[in-house]
Design a protein around this motif. Structure first.
Motif, mmCIF file in Angstrom:
data_model
loop_
_atom_site.group_PDB
_atom_site.id
_atom_site.type_symbol
_atom_site.label_atom_id
_atom_site.label_comp_id
_atom_site.label_asym_id
_atom_site.label_seq_id
_atom_site.Cartn_x
_atom_site.Cartn_y
_atom_site.Cartn_z
ATOM 1 N N THR A 7 0.853 -1.283 0.026
ATOM 2 C CA THR A 7 0.172 -0.131 -0.104
ATOM 3 C C THR A 7 0.707 0.980 0.083
ATOM 4 O O THR A 7 1.933 1.250 0.663
ATOM 5 N N PRO A 8 0.639 2.190 -0.967
ATOM 6 C CA PRO A 8 1.393 3.391 -0.897
ATOM 7 C C PRO A 8 1.269 4.132 0.111
ATOM 8 O O PRO A 8 0.327 4.245 0.962
ATOM 9 N N GLY A 9 2.316 4.867 0.668
ATOM 10 C CA GLY A 9 2.320 5.875 1.635
ATOM 11 C C GLY A 9 1.651 6.970 1.065
ATOM 12 O O GLY A 9 1.332 7.269 0.174
ATOM 13 N N PRO A 10 1.511 8.158 2.234
ATOM 14 C CA PRO A 10 0.646 9.290 1.946
ATOM 15 C C PRO A 10 1.617 10.249 0.730
ATOM 16 O O PRO A 10 0.820 10.977 0.025
ATOM 17 N N ARG A 11 2.641 9.904 0.636
ATOM 18 C CA ARG A 11 3.481 10.567 -0.277
ATOM 19 C C ARG A 11 3.619 9.549 -1.638
ATOM 20 O O ARG A 11 4.470 10.006 -2.519
ATOM 21 N N GLY A 12 3.333 8.517 -1.700
ATOM 22 C CA GLY A 12 3.544 7.382 -2.747
ATOM 23 C C GLY A 12 2.505 7.682 -3.918
ATOM 24 O O GLY A 12 1.432 8.640 -3.788
ATOM 25 N N PRO A 13 2.324 6.939 -5.047
ATOM 26 C CA PRO A 13 1.326 7.068 -6.140
ATOM 27 C C PRO A 13 0.164 6.667 -5.624
ATOM 28 O O PRO A 13 -0.043 5.801 -4.752
ATOM 29 N N ILE A 14 -0.999 7.447 -6.222
ATOM 30 C CA ILE A 14 -2.306 6.941 -6.036
ATOM 31 C C ILE A 14 -2.924 6.404 -7.195
ATOM 32 O O ILE A 14 -2.971 6.947 -8.088
ATOM 33 N N ASP A 15 -3.133 5.257 -7.086
ATOM 34 C CA ASP A 15 -3.696 4.387 -8.337
ATOM 35 C C ASP A 15 -5.345 4.698 -8.602
ATOM 36 O O ASP A 15 -5.988 4.531 -7.532
ATOM 37 N N VAL A 16 -5.540 4.810 -9.736
ATOM 38 C CA VAL A 16 -7.046 5.383 -10.196
ATOM 39 C C VAL A 16 -7.583 4.436 -11.153
ATOM 40 O O VAL A 16 -6.927 4.303 -12.127
ATOM 41 N N LEU A 17 -8.967 3.991 -10.895
ATOM 42 C CA LEU A 17 -9.556 3.269 -12.103
ATOM 43 C C LEU A 17 -10.552 4.490 -12.634
ATOM 44 O O LEU A 17 -11.259 4.953 -11.617
ATOM 45 N N VAL A 18 -10.680 4.461 -13.717
ATOM 46 C CA VAL A 18 -11.972 5.332 -14.314
ATOM 47 C C VAL A 18 -12.890 4.644 -15.039
ATOM 48 O O VAL A 18 -12.553 3.614 -15.751
ATOM 49 N N VAL A 19 -14.039 5.136 -14.572
ATOM 50 C CA VAL A 19 -15.380 4.258 -14.897
ATOM 51 C C VAL A 19 -16.178 5.051 -15.724
ATOM 52 O O VAL A 19 -16.999 6.014 -15.236
ATOM 53 N N ASP A 20 -16.363 4.827 -16.857
ATOM 54 C CA ASP A 20 -17.120 5.622 -17.691
ATOM 55 C C ASP A 20 -17.601 4.945 -19.234
ATOM 56 O O ASP A 20 -16.846 4.101 -19.530
ATOM 57 N N ASP A 21 -18.921 4.944 -19.299
ATOM 58 C CA ASP A 21 -19.354 3.903 -20.375
ATOM 59 C C ASP A 21 -19.107 4.796 -21.925
ATOM 60 O O ASP A 21 -19.105 4.257 -22.809
ATOM 61 N N ASP A 22 -18.747 5.907 -21.823
ATOM 62 C CA ASP A 22 -18.404 6.670 -23.104
ATOM 63 C C ASP A 22 -16.811 6.729 -23.107
ATOM 64 O O ASP A 22 -16.203 7.349 -22.275
ATOM 65 N N PHE A 23 -16.209 5.966 -24.189
ATOM 66 C CA PHE A 23 -14.947 5.933 -24.269
ATOM 67 C C PHE A 23 -14.231 7.168 -24.384
ATOM 68 O O PHE A 23 -12.866 7.386 -23.794
ATOM 69 N N MET A 24 -14.737 8.219 -25.203
ATOM 70 C CA MET A 24 -14.138 9.710 -25.507
ATOM 71 C C MET A 24 -14.160 10.217 -24.092
ATOM 72 O O MET A 24 -13.181 10.994 -23.908
ATOM 73 N N VAL A 25 -15.360 10.265 -23.386
ATOM 74 C CA VAL A 25 -15.030 10.973 -21.945
ATOM 75 C C VAL A 25 -14.098 10.043 -20.985
ATOM 76 O O VAL A 25 -13.457 10.809 -20.280
ATOM 77 N N ALA A 26 -14.203 8.681 -20.979
ATOM 78 C CA ALA A 26 -13.073 8.366 -20.141
ATOM 79 C C ALA A 26 -11.543 8.465 -20.669
ATOM 80 O O ALA A 26 -10.786 8.790 -19.752
ATOM 81 N N ARG A 27 -11.593 8.573 -21.820
ATOM 82 C CA ARG A 27 -10.152 9.027 -22.265
ATOM 83 C C ARG A 27 -9.888 10.555 -21.781
ATOM 84 O O ARG A 27 -8.559 10.781 -21.319
ATOM 85 N N VAL A 28 -10.616 11.504 -21.946
ATOM 86 C CA VAL A 28 -10.486 12.894 -21.415
ATOM 87 C C VAL A 28 -10.142 12.742 -20.080
ATOM 88 O O VAL A 28 -9.317 13.341 -19.596
ATOM 89 N N HIS A 29 -11.220 11.992 -18.995
ATOM 90 C CA HIS A 29 -10.833 11.980 -17.862
ATOM 91 C C HIS A 29 -9.619 11.331 -17.264
ATOM 92 O O HIS A 29 -8.930 11.538 -16.330
ATOM 93 N N ARG A 30 -9.043 10.406 -18.070
ATOM 94 C CA ARG A 30 -7.833 9.594 -17.893
ATOM 95 C C ARG A 30 -6.683 10.696 -18.011
ATOM 96 O O ARG A 30 -5.700 10.864 -17.195
ATOM 97 N N ALA A 31 -6.559 11.320 -19.232
ATOM 98 C CA ALA A 31 -5.910 12.613 -19.319
ATOM 99 C C ALA A 31 -5.532 13.474 -18.203
ATOM 100 O O ALA A 31 -4.490 13.889 -17.669
ATOM 101 N N PHE A 32 -6.763 13.886 -17.831
ATOM 102 C CA PHE A 32 -6.924 14.677 -16.692
ATOM 103 C C PHE A 32 -6.436 14.374 -15.588
ATOM 104 O O PHE A 32 -5.603 15.203 -14.801
#
Length: 236
Positions: A7-32
């Motif tokens: 488990t990463p510490g408070p200064r380590g990387p924070i892993d994110v899963l993006v969930v969206d049924d619109d692939f274009m929106v998911a791609r934008v959110h991933r980039a953000f």
């Protein structure tokens, strides 16, 4: 796809899963998300079932969860994750504005709720707030009520709809509001600037203020190339 051990510490990387049924929106959110340190996107899912399977495999720290999924309502994913033993945090990103839905999200313990569509700065502010609160949760030793209060502290709320932020004038706000009210359809910031005589940057600032306070709606228009155009309409 695998995630690093531990488990990463408070200064380590924070892993994110993006969930969206619109692939274009998911791609934008991933980039953000990937523009904000220390976040990294470890996966994308387009349905509730895929989200649950991805959490099983990837063990993300945070799930960016859309609610309008093709198989289940997004909020129904959260208790399934808890039943499976996953304690990842969930941030809702959705166009759902119903008060009951927002209350349901709060009852399910989401860390934040961001209305679509939104700009990078909107998401960045919430991710940075999440980092700060997560750090407090991981590092604070609770000796009394003051420590609990510090752990639960959040950023100041958005100003009430009736007021204008510093540097904005009532006269210009009225011009932009009139342009929105009388528009045949939606307006972009550039179109609003041409109608009101203010700069595009100023028009965009007032339009975003109306969106933030709930007076205006925003939609995204995707072109052939480049970032989507934000278009505004006055809420009736």
């Amino acid at each position: 796809m695998t995630r690093g051990q531990g488990t990463p510490g408070p200064r380590g990387p924070i892993d994110v899963l993006v969930v969206d049924d619109d692939f274009m929106v998911a791609r934008v959110h991933r980039a953000f998300v990937e523009r904000v340190s220390p976040f990294r996107v470890v996966g994308v899912a387009s349905s509730g079932r895929e989200a649950i399977d991805a959490v099983d495999e990837l063990r993300p720290d945070l799930v960016l969860l859309d609610l309008y999924l093709p198989d289940v309502f997004g909020l129904d994913v959260i208790p399934r994750l808890r039943t499976a033993g996953h304690d990842c945090d969930v941030m809702v990103v959705s166009a759902a504005r119903e008060a009951g839905t927002v209350r349901g999200a709060v009852r399910h313990g989401v860390v934040d709720y961001l209305l679509k569509p939104f700009e990078f700065e909107d998401l960045r502010a919430r991710l940075e707030r999440y980092v700060a609160q997560r750090g407090r949760l991981l590092t604070t030793v609770v000796r009394g009520q003051a420590d609990v209060d510090r752990v639960l502290a959040k950023a100041a709320p958005v100003p009430a709809a009736g007021g204008l932020p510093k540097g904005m004038s009532v006269e210009t706000a009225e011009l932009v509001e009139r342009a929105l009210r009388t528009a045949d359809g939606t307006l972009s910031a550039t179109e609003c600037a041409a109608l009101t005589g203010v700069s595009r940057v100023s028009a965009r600032r007032y339009l975003e203020h109306f969106h933030t306070t709930g007076s205006a709606d925003v939609s995204l228009r995707y072109g052939v190339a480049g970032r989507p155009e934000r278009r505004y309409s006055w809420r009736v």
